[in-house]
Design a protein around this motif. Structure first.
Motif, PDB file in Angstrom:
ATOM      1  N   MET A  42       0.977  -1.650  -0.223  1.00  0.00           N
ATOM      2  CA  MET A  42      -0.127   0.128  -0.170  1.00  0.00           C
ATOM      3  C   MET A  42       0.807   1.496  -0.416  1.00  0.00           C
ATOM      4  N   LEU A  43       1.885   1.200   0.684  1.00  0.00           N
ATOM      5  CA  LEU A  43       2.865   2.323   0.754  1.00  0.00           C
ATOM      6  C   LEU A  43       3.534   2.249  -0.928  1.00  0.00           C
ATOM      7  N   ASN A  44       2.504   2.014  -1.579  1.00  0.00           N
ATOM      8  CA  ASN A  44       3.640   2.078  -3.273  1.00  0.00           C
ATOM      9  C   ASN A  44       2.934   2.654  -3.288  1.00  0.00           C
ATOM     10  N   LEU A  45       0.845   3.184  -3.448  1.00  0.00           N
ATOM     11  CA  LEU A  45       0.184   4.180  -4.157  1.00  0.00           C
ATOM     12  C   LEU A  45       1.308   5.383  -2.908  1.00  0.00           C
ATOM     13  N   LEU A  46       1.695   6.097  -1.538  1.00  0.00           N
ATOM     14  CA  LEU A  46       2.048   6.553  -1.499  1.00  0.00           C
ATOM     15  C   LEU A  46       3.141   7.252  -2.193  1.00  0.00           C
ATOM     16  N   VAL A  47       4.452   6.309  -2.699  1.00  0.00           N
ATOM     17  CA  VAL A  47       5.162   6.768  -3.266  1.00  0.00           C
ATOM     18  C   VAL A  47       5.339   7.367  -4.784  1.00  0.00           C
ATOM     19  N   GLU A  70      -2.547  13.583 -14.939  1.00  0.00           N
ATOM     20  CA  GLU A  70      -1.250  13.364 -15.480  1.00  0.00           C
ATOM     21  C   GLU A  70       0.322  13.037 -15.528  1.00  0.00           C
ATOM     22  N   SER A  71       0.443  13.496 -14.303  1.00  0.00           N
ATOM     23  CA  SER A  71       2.000  13.320 -13.803  1.00  0.00           C
ATOM     24  C   SER A  71       1.405  11.533 -13.304  1.00  0.00           C
ATOM     25  N   PHE A  72       0.747  11.818 -12.651  1.00  0.00           N
ATOM     26  CA  PHE A  72      -0.037  10.166 -11.712  1.00  0.00           C
ATOM     27  C   PHE A  72      -0.048   9.717 -12.473  1.00  0.00           C
ATOM     28  N   TRP A  73      -0.637   9.770 -14.386  1.00  0.00           N
ATOM     29  CA  TRP A  73      -1.007   8.592 -14.739  1.00  0.00           C
ATOM     30  C   TRP A  73       0.087   8.695 -15.953  1.00  0.00           C
ATOM     31  N   SER A  74       0.990   9.366 -15.895  1.00  0.00           N
ATOM     32  CA  SER A  74       1.896   9.090 -17.442  1.00  0.00           C
ATOM     33  C   SER A  74       3.207   8.476 -15.978  1.00  0.00           C
ATOM     34  N   TYR A  75       3.237   8.391 -15.026  1.00  0.00           N
ATOM     35  CA  TYR A  75       4.322   8.114 -13.785  1.00  0.00           C
ATOM     36  C   TYR A  75       4.111   6.376 -14.023  1.00  0.00           C
ATOM     37  N   LEU A  76       2.826   6.285 -13.576  1.00  0.00           N
ATOM     38  CA  LEU A  76       2.316   5.006 -13.670  1.00  0.00           C
ATOM     39  C   LEU A  76       2.681   3.796 -15.001  1.00  0.00           C
ATOM     40  N   ARG A  77       2.374   4.482 -15.851  1.00  0.00           N
ATOM     41  CA  ARG A  77       2.678   3.432 -17.085  1.00  0.00           C
ATOM     42  C   ARG A  77       4.433   3.790 -17.458  1.00  0.00           C
ATOM     43  N   SER A  78       4.519   4.884 -17.257  1.00  0.00           N
ATOM     44  CA  SER A  78       6.702   4.988 -17.091  1.00  0.00           C
ATOM     45  C   SER A  78       6.180   3.481 -16.465  1.00  0.00           C
ATOM     46  N   LEU A  79       5.930   3.105 -15.485  1.00  0.00           N
ATOM     47  CA  LEU A  79       6.935   2.298 -14.693  1.00  0.00           C
ATOM     48  C   LEU A  79       6.796   1.064 -15.229  1.00  0.00           C
ATOM     49  N   TYR A  80       5.209   0.731 -15.347  1.00  0.00           N
ATOM     50  CA  TYR A  80       4.731  -0.402 -16.676  1.00  0.00           C
ATOM     51  C   TYR A  80       5.998  -0.146 -17.408  1.00  0.00           C
ATOM     52  N   PHE A  81       6.211   0.671 -18.481  1.00  0.00           N
ATOM     53  CA  PHE A  81       7.273   0.300 -19.309  1.00  0.00           C
ATOM     54  C   PHE A  81       8.647   0.021 -18.968  1.00  0.00           C
ATOM     55  N   ILE A 286       6.050  -6.907  -4.618  1.00  0.00           N
ATOM     56  CA  ILE A 286       5.235  -5.832  -3.503  1.00  0.00           C
ATOM     57  C   ILE A 286       5.723  -5.651  -4.724  1.00  0.00           C
ATOM     58  N   ILE A 287       6.145  -4.767  -5.294  1.00  0.00           N
ATOM     59  CA  ILE A 287       7.611  -4.127  -5.505  1.00  0.00           C
ATOM     60  C   ILE A 287       7.086  -3.340  -7.058  1.00  0.00           C
ATOM     61  N   ASN A 288       7.523  -3.893  -7.657  1.00  0.00           N
ATOM     62  CA  ASN A 288       7.937  -4.406  -9.655  1.00  0.00           C
ATOM     63  C   ASN A 288       6.617  -4.847  -9.873  1.00  0.00           C
ATOM     64  N   LEU A 289       5.778  -5.724  -9.204  1.00  0.00           N
ATOM     65  CA  LEU A 289       5.235  -6.261 -10.047  1.00  0.00           C
ATOM     66  C   LEU A 289       3.322  -5.512  -9.718  1.00  0.00           C
ATOM     67  N   PHE A 290       3.924  -4.926  -8.098  1.00  0.00           N
ATOM     68  CA  PHE A 290       2.620  -4.101  -7.831  1.00  0.00           C
ATOM     69  C   PHE A 290       2.559  -3.078  -8.611  1.00  0.00           C
ATOM     70  N   LEU A 291       3.372  -2.151  -8.856  1.00  0.00           N
ATOM     71  CA  LEU A 291       3.321  -0.973  -9.348  1.00  0.00           C
ATOM     72  C   LEU A 291       2.995  -1.327 -11.167  1.00  0.00           C
ATOM     73  N   ALA A 292       3.725  -2.172 -11.672  1.00  0.00           N
ATOM     74  CA  ALA A 292       3.489  -2.650 -13.332  1.00  0.00           C
ATOM     75  C   ALA A 292       2.657  -2.927 -13.028  1.00  0.00           C
ATOM     76  N   LEU A 293       1.813  -3.634 -12.515  1.00  0.00           N
ATOM     77  CA  LEU A 293       0.118  -3.609 -12.512  1.00  0.00           C
ATOM     78  C   LEU A 293      -0.530  -2.600 -12.807  1.00  0.00           C
ATOM     79  N   PHE A 294      -0.662  -1.842 -11.901  1.00  0.00           N
ATOM     80  CA  PHE A 294      -1.338  -0.519 -12.350  1.00  0.00           C
ATOM     81  C   PHE A 294      -1.100   0.054 -13.184  1.00  0.00           C
TER      82      PHE A 294
END
Length: 330
Positions: A42-47, A70-81, A286-294
């Motif tokens: 859950m701390l990933n969201l705050l990060v 826009e920053s939030f969604w763009s950052y999430l997608r960049s973590l997926y890539f 917990i960190i990589n896959l969780f963020l990549a999924l979102f």
């Protein structure tokens, strides 16, 4: 040849699996405290919220207005890539995004993203120095201390003293005026990055401190969930080392390099390979896959301003084609 480099980490991971007791790893995963792991996740969201806000503030320093959403969604997608590309080069997708969103050139767009990444790298380096100075295991290795301290001084020199960095331009091949193009781009880049050399950067720096405090709390929580007996500073050093190795283009999502590093470094404090692999898997989940999924969900389902602009341009082009076709048929 380059496309096979990313397979080195996967091959290394497979070799490691053949040399450990997978049943012990499975049992360690089952007996981990998943309540603690859920809190770490859950701390990933705050990060990500803090990282997104930091990017907004960096762009504000450059006098550009960039919405938090826009920053939030763009950052999430960049973590997926970033998690599906070697050396996390996919995270540079933010450069392309901000170029289209703000209608700025690549040098200016890259300067903000690079400075964002430099803040991360620099604080990882600082934490590595802290880890090695306070860790009882490798504290006697003076050469490693000196190397890390030198790196701490070299990063700002190459970033904020353009003449030093531009001397490297002579190594760029001059085919198709490539050297001149690189020098021109680099000068625009350094001109854009100068704006960060003032007190306005205090907020992004403070945000980076908080981000990495939270990140290492996550790393410590993973160890607590496993009931892993390890010195906190040494754990920080281990995380810094395998994080630094993630820049090597030999793996995807640091697979293989992370496990090798942890097996090697954990062995110095009497932690067996199976526990090292368990920690690595938990870090990945917990960190990589969780963020990549979102990030993947954001990539698939979220339609932002740039998407709308692209679809609008596409619609206009289609209408023009239809109009031209009608005129020809008439």
């Amino acid at each position: 040849m380059k496309k096979y480099l990313r397979l080195i980490g996967i091959l290394l991971f497979v070799i490691i699996l053949t040399k450990i007791n997978i049943a012990d790893v499975w049992q360690s995963l089952l007996h981990a405290d998943w309540y603690i792991l859920s809190f770490a996740a859950m701390l990933n969201l705050l990060v990500i919220i803090l990282r997104s806000f930091r990017w907004v503030k960096l762009l504000e320093i450059q006098n550009y207005s960039f919405g938090f959403a826009e920053s939030f969604w763009s950052y999430l997608r960049s973590l997926y890539f970033g998690n599906i590309t070697p050396a996390r080069v996919g995270e540079l997708s933010r450069v392309h995004y901000v170029m289209k969103y703000l209608n700025i050139n690549s040098a200016v767009a890259t300067s903000g993203v690079i400075f964002d990444r430099v803040l991360d790298s620099y604080f990882v380096l600082i934490l590595g120095v802290i880890g090695i100075f306070f860790s009882a295991v490798w504290g006697q290795y003076i050469s490693i201390k000196v190397f890390l301290v030198i790196c701490m001084f070299l990063i700002p020199i190459f970033l904020f003293v353009p003449d030093v960095t531009l001397t490297l331009a002579r190594f760029v091949p001059n085919y198709w005026n490539m050297r001149e193009k690189f020098i021109s781009w680099a000068r625009n880049f350094f001109d854009a990055i100068k704006c960060f050399l003032n007190l306005k950067s205090t907020v992004p720096v403070l945000l980076t401190v908080i981000i990495y405090i939270l990140f290492f709390i996550q790393c410590i929580l993973l160890a607590v969930a496993m009931n892993l007996q390890i010195d906190m500073f040494y754990l920080i050093l281990c995380v810094v080392v395998f994080s630094a190795l993630s820049i090597l283009p030999i793996s995807i999502s640091n697979m293989g390099t992370r496990e090798s590093t942890l097996i090697f470094m954990f062995s110095y404090v009497g932690i067996v390979s199976e526990q090292a692999i368990t920690y690595s898997i938990l870090f990945f989940l917990i960190i990589n896959l969780f963020l990549a999924l979102f990030g993947w969900l954001a990539f698939v389902f979220y339609t932002d301003k740039v998407d709308k602009l692209d679809s609008g341009i596409g619609s206009v082009k289609n209408l023009c084609k239809e109009h031209s076709a009608n005129k020809i048929s008439n």
